[in-house]
Motif scaffolding. Structure first.
Motif, PDB file in Angstrom:
ATOM      1  N   VAL A 129       0.850  -1.196   0.000  1.00 45.75           N
ATOM      2  CA  VAL A 129       0.000   0.000   0.000  1.00 45.75           C
ATOM      3  C   VAL A 129       0.881   1.240   0.000  1.00 45.75           C
ATOM      4  N   CYS A 130       0.540   2.207  -0.830  1.00 48.36           N
ATOM      5  CA  CYS A 130       1.293   3.461  -0.869  1.00 48.36           C
ATOM      6  C   CYS A 130       0.401   4.578  -1.386  1.00 48.36           C
ATOM      7  N   ASP A 131       0.325   5.661  -0.638  1.00 47.07           N
ATOM      8  CA  ASP A 131      -0.337   6.881  -1.092  1.00 47.07           C
ATOM      9  C   ASP A 131       0.767   7.816  -1.559  1.00 47.07           C
ATOM     10  N   VAL A 138       5.930   7.075   0.413  1.00 47.29           N
ATOM     11  CA  VAL A 138       6.841   6.790  -0.701  1.00 47.29           C
ATOM     12  C   VAL A 138       8.212   6.357  -0.178  1.00 47.29           C
ATOM     13  N   LYS A 139       8.657   6.961   0.912  1.00 44.95           N
ATOM     14  CA  LYS A 139       9.906   6.507   1.531  1.00 44.95           C
ATOM     15  C   LYS A 139       9.771   5.051   1.981  1.00 44.95           C
ATOM     16  N   ALA A 145      10.895  -1.848  -1.413  1.00 39.16           N
ATOM     17  CA  ALA A 145      11.536  -2.311  -2.648  1.00 39.16           C
ATOM     18  C   ALA A 145      12.943  -2.817  -2.379  1.00 39.16           C
ATOM     19  N   ARG A 146      13.673  -2.088  -1.558  1.00 38.02           N
ATOM     20  CA  ARG A 146      15.028  -2.528  -1.215  1.00 38.02           C
ATOM     21  C   ARG A 146      14.997  -3.850  -0.459  1.00 38.02           C
ATOM     22  N   MET A 189       5.975  14.507  -7.966  1.00 32.47           N
ATOM     23  CA  MET A 189       7.225  15.125  -7.512  1.00 32.47           C
ATOM     24  C   MET A 189       7.864  14.324  -6.382  1.00 32.47           C
ATOM     25  N   ILE A 190       7.046  13.891  -5.435  1.00 27.45           N
ATOM     26  CA  ILE A 190       7.578  13.096  -4.319  1.00 27.45           C
ATOM     27  C   ILE A 190       8.173  11.790  -4.831  1.00 27.45           C
ATOM     28  N   CYS A 191       7.458  11.128  -5.735  1.00 25.36           N
ATOM     29  CA  CYS A 191       7.959   9.859  -6.276  1.00 25.36           C
ATOM     30  C   CYS A 191       9.255  10.054  -7.050  1.00 25.36           C
TER      31      CYS A 191
END
Length: 342
Positions: A129-131, A138-139, A145-146, A189-191
């Motif tokens: 889940v990610c907004d 996003v962080k 992902a890492r 922008m954040i992504c």
């Protein structure tokens, strides 16, 4: 073939990571016994500092090594539990890549992930889940992902919203405007920020693809003016990031534009309520899987060819659009293809 809209020549790779800019007092505290390092950081001379770092790591040549990017690729796609994002995920998986999908809805993430795992195996797809409007989310996505894949080769910024609202701006609610702008502009922008920060510290580097939409070419988008304005900004943001990366001599991260054209998603079809909308949807739109069949091979060709030049990959080119309009007007082609016209 992918359409190349802009190409920026990158300099020799001398930048290994994000530069830290400190005040003189802070720099003195951080490097009390190293006056040269203190002067470099306090003065913001990140290029010289990067050169010193590169020499230390690469053995004195001043050029940081970048590992070749070879398949299978690790791919992250935002807004990918349905529509074109989901179709792109499936196509990458069919090519043998590893994929992370995400969206705001935990229910949709679980459902989409389970479906993809049944088809492609447990070890090739993950979901979370990610907004994208929230920096902390996003962080957390980057950390996820890492943890799963160690690095991401291809990051596709697909998350977008029109708040399912097709009406004049004067009739659009504050809530709908905030939904569109925060998702499509702030979220993008954040992504981009977090993807760049992640990738320039990876030995393989990485490629970021920003998906545009209606309005990105500057043409008016009546009934969804806010959406069109945000998508127009995608092109400008991508060009600015390309220039920033070149300015900072970052040669292992590239930002590209990706244009799927008109796709028969829920978002598009919810606006098929006018004669003009039905006309153009029938002529120009294609299902998500058809668009993904074209886009994914073109995206994968970039790292496969070891290209580090910005590209603009378009599914619906101007020539294709005009030829379809001509065929419709001359021969009645594609009438009622997706929706019944009045």
């Amino acid at each position: 073939m992918a359409t190349v809209a802009a190409t920026l020549p990158f300099r020799a790779p001398t930048y290994l990571g994000p530069a830290t800019f400190l005040t003189p007092s802070a720099a003195g505290a951080r490097f009390p016994d190293r006056p040269q390092q203190r002067r470099l950081v306090a003065g913001g001379r990140h290029r010289e500092l990067a050169r010193i770092q590169a020499e230390a790591i690469s053995g004195g040549g001043g050029v940081a090594r970048r590992d070749p990017m070879v398949p299978p690729y690790n791919v992250l796609i935002t807004g990918s539990t349905k529509g074109i994002g989901y179709a792109l995920a499936k196509k990458f998986l069919m090519a043998g890549d590893n994929v992370i999908i995400c969206s705001r809805s935990a229910e949709r993430v679980e459902s989409a992930t389970n479906d993809l795992k049944k088809e492609f195996g447990e070890q090739h797809v993950w979901g979370t889940v990610c907004d994208v409007r929230e920096g902390k989310d996003v962080k957390a996505l980057v950390d996820y992902a890492r943890g799963k894949l160690q690095y991401i080769d291809i990051w596709i910024n697909n998350a977008g919203s029109n708040a399912y609202s097709y009406k004049p701006l004067v009739e659009t609610s504050d809530e709908a405007l905030m939904e569109v702008i925060t998702t499509n502009t702030l979220g993008l922008m954040i992504c981009c920020r977090e993807a760049i920060n992640m990738m320039w510290n990876q030995p393989r580097g990485g490629h970021i693809f920003n998906i545009d939409g209606a309005g990105s070419d500057g043409r008016p988008t009546p009934r969804f003016a806010a959406y069109g304005a945000t998508k127009r900004s995608v092109v400008h943001l991508t060009k600015s990031l390309q220039a920033e990366l070149q300015m900072n001599e970052v040669n292992n991260v590239v930002v590209h534009n990706l244009s799927p054209g008109m796709v028969t998603t829920d978002l598009l079809m919810s606006g098929a309520t006018t004669k003009q909308a039905k006309f153009f949807i029938n002529i120009l739109a294609e299902p998500p899987d058809v668009v993904a069949d074209y886009l994914v091979p073109n995206v994968r060709a970039i790292p496969t060819n070891q290209s580090m030049k910005p590209t603009y990959i378009r599914f619906l080119t101007g020539l294709k659009a005009y030829s379809r309009i001509f065929s419709r007007l001359a021969f009645g082609a594609r009438r009622n293809k997706y929706v019944v016209e009045d």
